[in-house]
Design a protein around this motif. Structure first.
Motif, short mmCIF file in Angstrom:
data_model
loop_
_atom_site.label_atom_id
_atom_site.label_comp_id
_atom_site.label_asym_id
_atom_site.label_seq_id
_atom_site.Cartn_x
_atom_site.Cartn_y
_atom_site.Cartn_z
N ASP A 1 9.35 -18.68 -86.45
CA ASP A 1 8.05 -19.45 -86.44
C ASP A 1 8.41 -20.93 -86.23
N LEU A 2 8.15 -21.35 -85.03
CA LEU A 2 8.59 -22.71 -84.29
C LEU A 2 8.02 -23.80 -84.95
N ASN A 3 6.91 -23.47 -85.79
CA ASN A 3 6.29 -24.41 -86.64
C ASN A 3 6.91 -24.74 -87.81
N ARG A 4 8.05 -24.27 -88.00
CA ARG A 4 8.85 -24.58 -89.43
C ARG A 4 10.01 -25.15 -88.98
N ASP A 5 10.29 -25.78 -87.69
CA ASP A 5 11.66 -26.06 -87.25
C ASP A 5 11.69 -27.57 -86.80
N TRP A 6 10.37 -28.35 -87.21
CA TRP A 6 10.52 -29.73 -86.61
C TRP A 6 11.62 -30.46 -87.38
N LEU A 7 11.74 -30.19 -88.67
CA LEU A 7 12.86 -30.57 -89.36
C LEU A 7 14.32 -30.20 -89.09
N PRO A 8 14.32 -28.93 -89.28
CA PRO A 8 15.80 -28.30 -89.21
C PRO A 8 16.42 -28.46 -87.72
N LEU A 9 15.61 -28.33 -86.68
CA LEU A 9 16.08 -28.60 -85.55
C LEU A 9 17.00 -27.56 -84.96
N GLN A 10 17.04 -26.44 -85.30
CA GLN A 10 17.70 -25.49 -84.95
C GLN A 10 17.39 -24.65 -83.40
N LEU A 11 16.49 -24.75 -82.91
CA LEU A 11 15.94 -24.05 -81.94
C LEU A 11 15.48 -24.88 -80.53
N LEU A 12 15.95 -24.38 -79.47
CA LEU A 12 15.85 -25.22 -78.06
C LEU A 12 14.50 -25.77 -78.02
N GLU A 13 13.49 -25.16 -78.30
CA GLU A 13 12.07 -25.78 -77.95
C GLU A 13 11.82 -26.83 -79.11
N ALA B 1 30.09 -29.79 -91.54
CA ALA B 1 29.47 -31.23 -91.93
C ALA B 1 29.04 -31.88 -90.49
N ASN B 2 29.68 -31.47 -89.49
CA ASN B 2 29.32 -31.86 -88.06
C ASN B 2 27.97 -31.19 -87.63
N GLU B 3 27.71 -30.26 -88.17
CA GLU B 3 26.27 -29.29 -87.73
C GLU B 3 25.32 -30.34 -88.33
N LEU B 4 25.58 -30.74 -89.69
CA LEU B 4 24.57 -31.73 -90.32
C LEU B 4 24.51 -32.92 -89.62
N ALA B 5 25.61 -33.46 -89.31
CA ALA B 5 25.65 -34.80 -88.59
C ALA B 5 24.75 -34.61 -87.23
N LYS B 6 24.89 -33.42 -86.41
CA LYS B 6 23.98 -33.22 -85.44
C LYS B 6 22.60 -33.36 -85.64
N VAL B 7 22.11 -32.61 -86.66
CA VAL B 7 20.68 -32.81 -86.82
C VAL B 7 19.99 -34.05 -87.22
N LEU B 8 20.87 -34.94 -88.10
CA LEU B 8 20.58 -35.98 -88.34
C LEU B 8 20.37 -37.08 -87.26
N HIS B 9 21.56 -37.06 -86.33
CA HIS B 9 21.58 -37.79 -85.04
C HIS B 9 20.41 -37.45 -84.31
#
Length: 835
Positions: free
Chosen positions: A218-230, A401-409
């Motif tokens: 469900d892409l409408n749940r990924d605006w914050l986690p940012l795990q998907l290309l779209e 830890a770097n995966e979380l840093a990627k999201v924050l960045h």
């Protein structure tokens, strides 16, 4: 007979209506239109509403209109998993297009505080209009065709004023892969003489449907986690422009009318400013007037909410913008009979187009107030940010830890490296795997939203999850400090390439705590290199190795010592895992030849998908194994299960499913396979039917709350308050158990969104994970369930014949961003034989 005659009349009516759709049926009549701009029918071969646009046709039209209009520029921001372009149209006046780069830079100065409040009235407002994040909610994307034509072709003082004072970021399809899947389905099942019978095949998609993207998210749940290309592409657009308004056009049940925000006021996240909601309501008045003018029914404030910031309609609210959700009752095809009469696809498109225009009208006329919200939001953030910083890291796992840093960045959160190893509040933070988040920064509110722990709420019902704290999702150590010495500022979240592995003629050891250890182990096994797992800790002369350490002997392998070294050296560099050279088998603790060094076989994994299986859960597991860890998984459809051979598989994953996912023959086949040595990893409701089949045994705890003094009108609230919709709980864990190999903390935060509570086993060693006596970390749970969950377990395992049956009460891979519990799932695969 009366109903039959009525249905026939309606049938003939919709068939006639479908044949007479004209573009003019949608468009405002008070303006003229430039005849040099191609109409949708001139490119597509039909008027929107006659057929469902496929994504390739959408791209074709948007490209054509951009080429024909000096008001529009078009860009491709990347590709989906199925390699469809992620288009964005920037629409404004011809003069603005010439200076678009300077306009964008000036707009961003509102955020940085370089623009005074008095300058705002001379600046354009930025509106990001997005459509159909759920692919089988197609009226939005089809309305985008008409909106693009209108913005390119309309002529007159009103459109000139709009384009001079507005930058429109038009995203015609948030979910190209899902849209294509749905359009294919409905177009191939559409009759020439349209049939509105809701039972027609056109209105019943096959599993998994077009709602989700390629990996069934469900892409409408990924605006914050940012795990998907779209999501990554559209959020990059958001921060590139910082739009003032972002619209999110959806559909809902066919018997519904039309909804626009605000949602239920009591369910607004308290971090959202009141001014945001006030302006949302003002904009809503424009939608009401526009829908009144075409006779459409609508409602507002009665459902949906603005709590979880991972949705398109709420993500802008924590970023100084205004998010607006539209929900249109869905025709789910060309048109069908509903409680409100005949609902045609054309009518749903018209409503979406109408509110797209009312959004632009409102944004123009409320421009100064909307720009003022953005200006005020970031000035207030400066005042409330406070001093000090947050520190997070993961000892022994720099990748996590770097995966979380990627999201924050990606969220433009200011980050720094830790300048040296430190111990804070008894937690060890290593410089190479720890980061600092200063509180005093522009994104302070977003940081608070991403890391807060909230257990007090105005309401007990949530449209989505009530907790999503990223510190727990990524299972990082986290501390708050008043001051700290910073290292370098993060300009790109990436790790330094490890140095070459020291060569050994004897053996190597890979620690299992590293995030990518499972990925590397599978690649090692794929090279036919024998490996063992340490069931107890051991020490070399220079290092300590914990439970789950992977030992790779050099001798008696099919590959030479040089080949093994080359493979391991490349893998540890590419995947940032720690591999150590061992010179002797005479280690402290267990020796390398110990019986507690257990031989491992490469798993061959299958997963049950199809009717009866929850596609969201299946997609999250598929994405994790396939995309993130590059571990192949064979998807076995429920309809083909009885004739499929299971002989080559070691593990079968069964996501949440109902008891009808397999018939009696399939269940018998499953039992025989497990008895012969297969391992089942099952989730949520699947546990119940496995228990009914006597493949696993457990007892559950259930609440005994009686609906006392609850009125008929309050029944939804009563049941809603009992549901655990998505909260975070603390557990104590047994680090010596194979399920917990790779963890180094005896507590673990678990996300759960089910009410399944399993009683603990009387034998403590059969409870590798157990909820604590004070389990709630963040989110909503009612008092009765909070008492019940204490001491229960989220995991059960038992032998069945020569095989294993393992069940989890909740999805350990939730939305692809609950990285902290990924390893539980991976351990259940790689170490099932060690349990």
């Amino acid at each position: 007979m009366k109903y039959l005659l009525f249905a026939i009349a309606v049938f003939l009516g919709i068939a006639a209506q479908a044949q007479s759709i004209a573009l003019e049926d949608y468009l405002p009549t008070e303006v003229s239109y430039n005849q040099d701009i191609p109409k949708p029918s001139e490119v597509l071969g039909y008027v929107p509403g006659e057929w469902h646009v496929t994504h390739d046709k959408l791209v074709q039209y948007m490209t054509a209109i951009a080429e024909s209009s000096d008001r529009i520029s078009i860009e491709n921001r990347g590709f989906t998993y199925e390699k469809r372009p992620l288009l964005l149209l920037t629409v404004t006046s011809k003069e603005n297009q010439k200076n678009i780069s300077d306009i964008r830079k000036k707009h961003l100065q509102i955020i940085s505080g370089e623009v005074s409040e008095s300058e705002l009235s001379s600046m354009p407002v930025v509106v990001n209009q997005g459509f159909s994040v759920h692919g089988n909610e197609p009226s939005g994307t089809n309305a985008a065709l008409i909106l693009a034509y209108y913005l390119a072709a309309a002529e007159g003082p009103a459109i000139d004023e709009l384009l001079e004072n507005t930058i429109i970021l038009l995203d015609p399809s948030f979910n190209p892969d899902g849209l294509q899947r749905f359009a294919y389905w409905t177009n191939t099942n559409r009759s020439t003489n349209l049939n509105p019978d809701p039972q027609d095949r056109e209105f019943s998609e096959i599993w998994p449907g077009g709602r989700t993207n390629h990996y069934w998210f469900d892409l409408n749940r990924d605006w914050l986690p940012l795990q998907l290309l779209e999501s990554q592409a559209r959020v990059k657009t958001f921060y590139n422009w910082r739009p003032n308004v972002l619209t999110d056009h959806h559909e809902m049940g066919s018997n519904s009318s039309f909804f626009f925000q605000p949602g239920i006021p009591e369910r607004t996240n308290p971090l959202t400013p009141q001014l945001n909601q006030d302006l949302t309501e003002k904009i809503g008045n424009y939608h009401a007037k526009a829908l009144d003018s075409i006779g459409s029914l609508y409602y507002s404030k009665e459902s949906f909410d603005d709590f979880y910031y991972g949705k398109g309609s709420t993500f802008p609210d924590i970023n100084g913008s205004i998010g607006i959700l539209f929900e249109q009752g869905s025709s789910r095809g060309s048109g069908q009979l509903t409680d409100n009469g005949l609902l045609s696809f054309q009518f749903t498109i018209k409503n979406q187009f109408t509110t797209a225009l009312s959004t632009l009208k409102a944004s123009l006329e409320l421009k100064d107030e909307i720009l003022g919200l953005q200006h005020q939001f970031y000035r207030n953030a400066d005042k409330k940010a406070g001093k000090g910083a947050y520190v997070f890291g993961r000892k022994g796992d720099p990748v996590l830890a770097n995966e979380l840093a990627k999201v924050l960045h990606q969220h433009q959160i200011e980050l720094y490296k830790l300048d040296k190893d430190q111990t804070i509040d008894g937690k060890a933070f290593e410089a190479n795997s720890s980061y600092i988040i200063p509180k005093n920064q522009l994104q302070h509110r977003l940081v608070e939203a991403m890391f807060e722990e909230r257990t007090s709420f105005k309401d007990s019902i949530f449209y989505d999850v009530s907790a999503w704290s990223f510190r727990h999702a990524f299972d990082v150590d986290f501390a708050e400090v008043k001051s700290i010495n910073r290292g370098d500022k993060i300009t790109e979240a990436k790790l330094e390439t490890p140095s070459n592995l020291k060569k050994s003629p004897y053996a190597y050891a890979m620690r299992w705590s590293d995030f990518n250890s499972a990925k590397v182990l599978h690649k090692i096994m794929k090279e036919d290199i024998r490996v063992k797992v340490a069931k107890k800790p051991f020490q070399s002369q220079t290092e300590e190795f914990d439970y789950g350490t992977i030992m790779i002997p050099v001798q008696n392998q099919e590959k030479s010592a040089d080949e093994i070294y080359s493979i391991l050296n490349s893998l540890q560099k590419e995947n940032h895992v720690k591999i150590s050279a061992l010179e002797t088998g005479l280690t402290q603790g267990i020796n390398l030849g110990s019986p507690n060094m257990s031989h491992m076989e490469m798993p061959k994994i299958a997963m049950l998908v199809g009717d009866g299986v929850r596609s969201y859960d299946a997609g999250e597991m598929w994405h994790m194994l396939d995309y993130r860890f590059e571990i192949p998984v064979t998807k076995l459809d429920t309809k083909d299960f009885n004739r499929a051979s299971l002989d080559s598989y070691t593990h079968l994953i069964i996501p949440s499913s109902n008891g009808n996912a397999l018939n009696s023959s399939g269940k018998t086949k499953l039992k025989d396979w497990v008895k012969n040595g297969g391992s089942i990893i099952a989730y949520k409701s699947t546990a119940n039917w496995l228990k009914n089949e006597e493949m696993i045994d457990f007892k559950t705890k259930n609440d005994s709350v009686v609906a006392k003094d609850i009125s008929f009108g309050e029944r939804s609230e009563f049941y809603g308050a009992k549901r655990i919709g998505g909260a975070i709980f603390n557990t104590k864990v047994d680090l010596s158990h194979p399920l917990l190999y790779g963890y180094n903390n005896d507590e673990l935060a678990i996300f759960r969104n089910s009410n399944m509570m399993l009683e603990a086993d009387k034998l403590s060693f059969n409870n590798p994970i157990q909820y604590t006596d004070s389990p709630l970390l963040s989110g909503y749970i009612n008092k009765e369930n909070l008492e019940l969950i204490k001491g229960t377990v989220p995991f059960k395992h038992n032998r069945y014949g020569r095989g294993h049956v393992m069940v989890f009460t909740d999805n350990t891979n939730f939305r692809a961003f609950w990285l902290g519990t990924f390893k539980l799932f991976l351990n259940s695969i790689f170490f099932s034989d060690q349990m």
